[in-house]
Design a protein around this motif. Structure first.
Motif, PDB file in Angstrom:
ATOM      1  N   ALA A   1      10.663   3.592  -8.925  1.00 41.61           N
ATOM      2  CA  ALA A   1       9.532   3.342  -9.827  1.00 41.61           C
ATOM      3  C   ALA A   1       9.956   2.828 -11.194  1.00 41.61           C
ATOM      4  O   ALA A   1       9.108   2.349 -11.969  1.00 41.61           O
ATOM      5  CB  ALA A   1       8.708   4.615  -9.991  1.00 41.61           C
ATOM      6  N   SER A   2      11.249   2.896 -11.507  1.00 43.54           N
ATOM      7  CA  SER A   2      11.700   2.381 -12.798  1.00 43.54           C
ATOM      8  C   SER A   2      11.519   0.874 -12.893  1.00 43.54           C
ATOM      9  O   SER A   2      11.638   0.293 -13.975  1.00 43.54           O
ATOM     10  CB  SER A   2      13.175   2.738 -13.041  1.00 43.54           C
ATOM     11  OG  SER A   2      14.025   2.050 -12.134  1.00 43.54           O
TER      12      SER A   2
ATOM     13  N   ILE B   1      -3.078   1.674  -7.762  1.00 43.88           N
ATOM     14  CA  ILE B   1      -2.560   0.431  -8.340  1.00 43.88           C
ATOM     15  C   ILE B   1      -2.649   0.452  -9.860  1.00 43.88           C
ATOM     16  O   ILE B   1      -1.692   0.090 -10.558  1.00 43.88           O
ATOM     17  CB  ILE B   1      -3.320  -0.784  -7.783  1.00 43.88           C
ATOM     18  CG1 ILE B   1      -3.099  -0.901  -6.270  1.00 43.88           C
ATOM     19  CG2 ILE B   1      -2.872  -2.058  -8.489  1.00 43.88           C
ATOM     20  CD1 ILE B   1      -1.658  -1.101  -5.856  1.00 43.88           C
ATOM     21  N   ARG B   2      -3.779   0.889 -10.405  1.00 45.19           N
ATOM     22  CA  ARG B   2      -3.916   0.914 -11.865  1.00 45.19           C
ATOM     23  C   ARG B   2      -2.924   1.897 -12.494  1.00 45.19           C
ATOM     24  O   ARG B   2      -2.439   1.663 -13.602  1.00 45.19           O
ATOM     25  CB  ARG B   2      -5.353   1.258 -12.251  1.00 45.19           C
ATOM     26  CG  ARG B   2      -6.340   0.155 -11.901  1.00 45.19           C
ATOM     27  CD  ARG B   2      -7.561   0.161 -12.790  1.00 45.19           C
ATOM     28  NE  ARG B   2      -8.471  -0.933 -12.455  1.00 45.19           N
ATOM     29  CZ  ARG B   2      -8.329  -2.183 -12.861  1.00 45.19           C
ATOM     30  NH1 ARG B   2      -7.299  -2.510 -13.615  1.00 45.19           N
ATOM     31  NH2 ARG B   2      -9.209  -3.118 -12.532  1.00 45.19           N
ATOM     32  N   GLY B   3      -2.623   2.976 -11.793  1.00 43.41           N
ATOM     33  CA  GLY B   3      -1.626   3.913 -12.305  1.00 43.41           C
ATOM     34  C   GLY B   3      -0.257   3.282 -12.407  1.00 43.41           C
ATOM     35  O   GLY B   3       0.483   3.520 -13.383  1.00 43.41           O
ATOM     36  N   LEU B   4       0.090   2.440 -11.426  1.00 46.30           N
ATOM     37  CA  LEU B   4       1.378   1.748 -11.463  1.00 46.30           C
ATOM     38  C   LEU B   4       1.401   0.678 -12.552  1.00 46.30           C
ATOM     39  O   LEU B   4       2.357   0.577 -13.325  1.00 46.30           O
ATOM     40  CB  LEU B   4       1.670   1.113 -10.100  1.00 46.30           C
ATOM     41  CG  LEU B   4       1.894   2.069  -8.926  1.00 46.30           C
ATOM     42  CD1 LEU B   4       2.032   1.288  -7.632  1.00 46.30           C
ATOM     43  CD2 LEU B   4       3.115   2.950  -9.151  1.00 46.30           C
ATOM     44  N   VAL B   5       0.350  -0.121 -12.600  1.00 42.13           N
ATOM     45  CA  VAL B   5       0.297  -1.220 -13.572  1.00 42.13           C
ATOM     46  C   VAL B   5       0.311  -0.694 -15.004  1.00 42.13           C
ATOM     47  O   VAL B   5       0.908  -1.306 -15.902  1.00 42.13           O
ATOM     48  CB  VAL B   5      -0.950  -2.089 -13.318  1.00 42.13           C
ATOM     49  CG1 VAL B   5      -1.150  -3.104 -14.446  1.00 42.13           C
ATOM     50  CG2 VAL B   5      -0.819  -2.815 -11.987  1.00 42.13           C
ATOM     51  N   SER B   6      -0.322   0.459 -15.219  1.00 45.64           N
ATOM     52  CA  SER B   6      -0.387   1.017 -16.584  1.00 45.64           C
ATOM     53  C   SER B   6       0.986   1.416 -17.109  1.00 45.64           C
ATOM     54  O   SER B   6       1.166   1.594 -18.316  1.00 45.64           O
ATOM     55  CB  SER B   6      -1.321   2.231 -16.600  1.00 45.64           C
ATOM     56  OG  SER B   6      -0.776   3.311 -15.850  1.00 45.64           O
ATOM     57  N   ARG B   7       1.981   1.563 -16.215  1.00 52.46           N
ATOM     58  CA  ARG B   7       3.322   1.931 -16.635  1.00 52.46           C
ATOM     59  C   ARG B   7       4.090   0.751 -17.220  1.00 52.46           C
ATOM     60  O   ARG B   7       5.084   0.935 -17.931  1.00 52.46           O
ATOM     61  CB  ARG B   7       4.102   2.506 -15.451  1.00 52.46           C
ATOM     62  CG  ARG B   7       3.498   3.775 -14.879  1.00 52.46           C
ATOM     63  CD  ARG B   7       4.302   4.305 -13.716  1.00 52.46           C
ATOM     64  NE  ARG B   7       5.711   4.501 -14.060  1.00 52.46           N
ATOM     65  CZ  ARG B   7       6.582   5.126 -13.283  1.00 52.46           C
ATOM     66  NH1 ARG B   7       6.183   5.631 -12.131  1.00 52.46           N
ATOM     67  NH2 ARG B   7       7.833   5.259 -13.650  1.00 52.46           N
ATOM     68  N   LEU B   8       3.630  -0.462 -16.929  1.00 47.43           N
ATOM     69  CA  LEU B   8       4.335  -1.645 -17.419  1.00 47.43           C
ATOM     70  C   LEU B   8       4.161  -1.781 -18.930  1.00 47.43           C
ATOM     71  O   LEU B   8       3.065  -1.555 -19.448  1.00 47.43           O
ATOM     72  CB  LEU B   8       3.811  -2.892 -16.714  1.00 47.43           C
ATOM     73  CG  LEU B   8       4.212  -3.019 -15.235  1.00 47.43           C
ATOM     74  CD1 LEU B   8       3.342  -4.049 -14.531  1.00 47.43           C
ATOM     75  CD2 LEU B   8       5.686  -3.406 -15.122  1.00 47.43           C
TER      76      LEU B   8
ATOM     77  N   ASP C   1       0.836  -1.202   0.000  1.00 43.30           N
ATOM     78  CA  ASP C   1       0.000   0.000   0.000  1.00 43.30           C
ATOM     79  C   ASP C   1       0.870   1.251   0.000  1.00 43.30           C
ATOM     80  O   ASP C   1       1.975   1.262   0.556  1.00 43.30           O
ATOM     81  CB  ASP C   1      -0.915  -0.013   1.228  1.00 43.30           C
ATOM     82  CG  ASP C   1      -1.885   1.151   1.248  1.00 43.30           C
ATOM     83  OD1 ASP C   1      -2.356   1.558   0.168  1.00 43.30           O
ATOM     84  OD2 ASP C   1      -2.155   1.673   2.338  1.00 43.30           O
ATOM     85  N   GLU C   2       0.351   2.322  -0.596  1.00 40.14           N
ATOM     86  CA  GLU C   2       1.134   3.554  -0.677  1.00 40.14           C
ATOM     87  C   GLU C   2       1.426   4.133   0.699  1.00 40.14           C
ATOM     88  O   GLU C   2       2.403   4.850   0.883  1.00 40.14           O
ATOM     89  CB  GLU C   2       0.414   4.589  -1.549  1.00 40.14           C
ATOM     90  CG  GLU C   2      -0.970   4.974  -1.087  1.00 40.14           C
ATOM     91  CD  GLU C   2      -1.666   5.874  -2.088  1.00 40.14           C
ATOM     92  OE1 GLU C   2      -1.035   6.830  -2.567  1.00 40.14           O
ATOM     93  OE2 GLU C   2      -2.849   5.632  -2.391  1.00 40.14           O
TER      94      GLU C   2
END
Length: 336
Positions: free
Chosen positions: A74-75, A96-103, A24-25
């Motif tokens: 975050a890289s 979570i979706r913001g992080l996953v969208s970076r993949l 969690d953040e």
């Protein structure tokens, strides 16, 4: 426990080539304990998993086994080989979706949590509302899949349980918490070590600042809740960090006779963090309506572009929260 979801999560783990865990953040003992226990299991499968945390792990949590697996870089989300993401103790779908969208490649997403405000955003959702901690959900995941819990995983899970139940003293504590803790102790975890690190670590400056907060305690005459506040000036004057302030709302809920506690604190990056505890109200509804989340009896949110620079500002914020409480009932049974 949703046995199907627990087994499906295990199937995804077994088929994953490079899993990534996300805590969690808001870093705490439960989100870290739950994720690091799964790190322990993944290592038995030959993985060297990382746990993404938004900020570096605070010193008091570095005693946890596998804490070195955590990274705030975050890289890590640039890696196209990541094919499974598991989130722990996070009800914030947007985060979570913001992080996953970076993949580069969309991985399978597993959502492990116990918050009432969780939106079931995963492909697999192991969300057990009412569980005493996400660590207890992970413990049940181990049992359902007959995985066994090694000593290091037991330490992590016990830390999560102790943190979210405030050492088995708050409203989240139930039979499941005690049964899990008993088994984890038999598997090698030491509750004395967890208690010493998580709860017997209050510095003198921190306790003095808590004294300031205690002096400011005020009870709302209409709704009966008790509130207090801490400003950035208070934190700077006493040399106390935001992380160190963690636990004040739990402490107040244990020692006051008030049914509901609101703690307001100016955040380092701006805005006001609000922590709520209640024995009678569903504070998760208040948190959700104001952009936050949490449990029925313990929740929180952050108000951006807000300061506690005047009595009126504090009063206005409390009024916004009180607006979500049911009307008080008079002694004769009528609404006040």
């Amino acid at each position: 426990m949703d046995s199907y979801a627990a087994r499906r999560m295990h199937e995804l783990i077994l088929s994953a080539k490079k899993p990534l865990l996300v805590s969690d953040e808001r870093i705490d003992g439960d989100s870290l304990g739950a994720s690091l226990a799964v790190v322990d299991y993944l290592q038995t499968l030959g993985h060297a998993p990382r746990v993404y945390v938004r900020e570096p792990v605070p010193e008091k949590y570095r005693f946890l086994p596998h804490a070195e697996a955590c990274t705030a870089d975050a890289s890590i989300f640039d890696d196209a080989d990541i094919d499974l993401v598991i989130s722990f103790d996070c009800s914030d779908e947007a985060y979570i979706r913001g992080l996953v969208s970076r993949l580069p490649v969309r991985p399978a997403l597993v959502n492990v949590d116990h918050h009432a405000t969780n939106t079931r955003y995963g492909d697999v959702n192991l969300v057990v509302v009412g569980a005493p901690a996400t660590a207890e959900v992970v413990y049940q995941f181990f049992l359902v899949n007959e995985l066994g819990v090694r000593k290091d995983a037991a330490v992590c899970l016990l830390a999560g349980l102790c943190f979210d139940t405030t050492m088995f003293s708050n409203a989240a504590t139930d039979e499941r918490a005690f049964k899990a803790a008993s088994d984890l102790l038999l598997r090698g975890a030491r509750i004395q070590d967890v208690f010493r690190v998580l709860f017997r670590n209050r510095s003198v400056p921190l306790l003095r600042l808590w004294g300031v907060a205690l002096e400011r305690l005020a009870q709302d005459k209409r709704f009966g809740f008790v509130s207090t506040h801490v400003t950035r000036a208070d934190l700077d004057e006493h040399g106390v960090t935001d992380d160190e302030m963690e636990g004040l709302s739990n402490f107040l809920s244990l020692v006051t006779d008030a049914h509901t506690i609101f703690v307001l604190m100016e955040a380092q990056g701006g805005g006001v963090k609000v922590s709520m505890r209640s024995f009678v109200h569903d504070v998760s509804k208040i948190a959700k309506s104001l952009g936050g989340g949490g449990h029925v009896k313990a929740a929180g949110f952050t108000v951006k572009n807000q300061r506690l620079d005047s009595p009126q500002a504090i009063s206005d914020l409390l009024a916004r929260m009180a607006a979500h409480l049911p009307p008080p009932v008079a002694a004769d049974g009528g609404k006040r």
